[in-house]
Scaffold this active site. Structure first.
Site, PDB file in Angstrom:
ATOM      1  N   SER A  99      62.760 -46.226 -74.522  1.00 39.51           N
ATOM      2  CA  SER A  99      61.773 -45.213 -74.881  1.00 39.51           C
ATOM      3  C   SER A  99      61.013 -45.636 -76.147  1.00 39.51           C
ATOM      4  O   SER A  99      60.383 -46.692 -76.148  1.00 39.51           O
ATOM      5  CB  SER A  99      62.482 -43.864 -75.034  1.00 39.51           C
ATOM      6  OG  SER A  99      61.565 -42.787 -74.908  1.00 39.51           O
ATOM      7  N   ASP A 187      60.093 -33.954 -90.388  1.00 40.47           N
ATOM      8  CA  ASP A 187      58.710 -33.754 -90.827  1.00 40.47           C
ATOM      9  C   ASP A 187      57.835 -34.966 -90.501  1.00 40.47           C
ATOM     10  O   ASP A 187      56.730 -34.820 -89.981  1.00 40.47           O
ATOM     11  CB  ASP A 187      58.663 -33.470 -92.338  1.00 40.47           C
ATOM     12  CG  ASP A 187      59.280 -32.121 -92.691  1.00 40.47           C
ATOM     13  OD1 ASP A 187      59.488 -31.301 -91.768  1.00 40.47           O
ATOM     14  OD2 ASP A 187      59.555 -31.886 -93.885  1.00 40.47           O
ATOM     15  N   HIS A 246      65.154 -40.273 -67.348  1.00 38.70           N
ATOM     16  CA  HIS A 246      64.672 -41.019 -68.508  1.00 38.70           C
ATOM     17  C   HIS A 246      65.830 -41.547 -69.369  1.00 38.70           C
ATOM     18  O   HIS A 246      65.725 -42.601 -69.975  1.00 38.70           O
ATOM     19  CB  HIS A 246      63.751 -40.128 -69.343  1.00 38.70           C
ATOM     20  CG  HIS A 246      63.163 -40.816 -70.538  1.00 38.70           C
ATOM     21  ND1 HIS A 246      62.396 -41.970 -70.427  1.00 38.70           N
ATOM     22  CD2 HIS A 246      63.231 -40.534 -71.874  1.00 38.70           C
ATOM     23  CE1 HIS A 246      62.016 -42.351 -71.648  1.00 38.70           C
ATOM     24  NE2 HIS A 246      62.508 -41.515 -72.535  1.00 38.70           N
TER      25      HIS A 246
END
Length: 266
Positions: A99, A187, A246
């Protein structure tokens, strides 16, 4: 055999944290780069099994687990991080990425071609994706740590927030229970999501042996992606693991390990 040593990044404050399985052998080492929200630890079982023939070095990517937090989270930077690890272990390696780690591994091959011997890309293509992973950041941000004294407490909360069972246990592997925090720079991962979902425009190709290994039930690597893959990676071969999605390495670890081992030893 199977001894895992964590470097902890002690001597290289800017280098990725690594978990090393096995001793160097006559075969090239294998470097494993995990996907978004993952860690080197997620790959323990597969790394241990593959280390019977070669040394395996699983990395924590930047802004994940025990590696450095950095405001830049794009694929050229992620590729440079892996190149630095390969430099430390002899200057050449086979590389496996899943990924986000797969995109980092592809960028590594395109930008630092000579140091990559063989490339395994697990369930990702060198294209931009529209399905964002931001909803998982929102779920992790919503966990109330005052109610968390063990991993299962966080899993219950994630379940209430609509996160499926398999991903609950996956995410909570990045939980620092004592410190009441995530070992993920949520963040920065949120602000850098466009870079993570995208893929850099690179004027390069890498013609080494590359295996694009996908989950048979996943929609991440589509037939229309193959021309792009072959343009960047003329040596690409494609294979699927039936019945896997996945997270193919977690869903079908034995089949995944066998496919990787066969390709690396071919």
């Amino acid at each position: 055999m199977g001894l895992a040593v964590s470097t902890g990044g002690l001597y290289h404050p800017h280098m990725l944290n690594t978990i090393v399985h096995g001793e160097p052998t006559s075969l090239p080492p294998l470097v494993i780069a995990h996907g978004l929200y993952g860690s080197a630890r997620n790959w323990g079982v597969i790394a241990r099994r593959l280390s019977d023939e070669r040394q395996v070095v699983a990395v924590d990517m930047r802004n994940h687990a025990n590696s450095m937090w950095n405001p830049q989270h794009d694929y050229p930077h992620l590729a440079d991080d892996i190149a630095e690890v390969i430099d430390q272990i002899g200057g050449s390696a086979d590389v496996l990425g899943h990924s986000m780690g797969g995109k980092a591994a592809m960028t590594l091959a395109l930008q630092h071609g000579p140091i990559v011997r063989k490339l395994v890309v697990a369930d990702i293509a060198p294209v931009a994706y529209s399905h964002s992973q931001i909803q998982f950041i929102e779920a992790m941000r919503a966990v109330d740590f005052s109610q968390v004294s063990r991993r299962s407490d966080a899993e219950y909360q994630l379940a209430d927030l609509g996160v499926e069972k398999a991903l609950q246990s996956f995410f909570t592997q990045s939980l620092d229970i004592a410190g009441k925090r995530w070992l993920l720079n949520l963040d920065i991962l949120a602000s850098e999501m466009p870079n993570i979902m995208g893929f850099p425009k690179l004027e390069a190709a890498w013609d080494g042996p590359a295996l694009f290994l996908s989950g048979g039930a996943s929609d991440y690597v589509l037939p229309e992606h193959r021309d792009t893959v072959r343009f960047l990676f003329p040596g690409a071969r494609f294979a699927k693991i039936p019945g896997a999605g996945h997270w193919l390495h977690a869903e079908k670890p034995r089949e995944f390990e066998a496919a990787v081992r066969t390709f690396l030893n071919a």
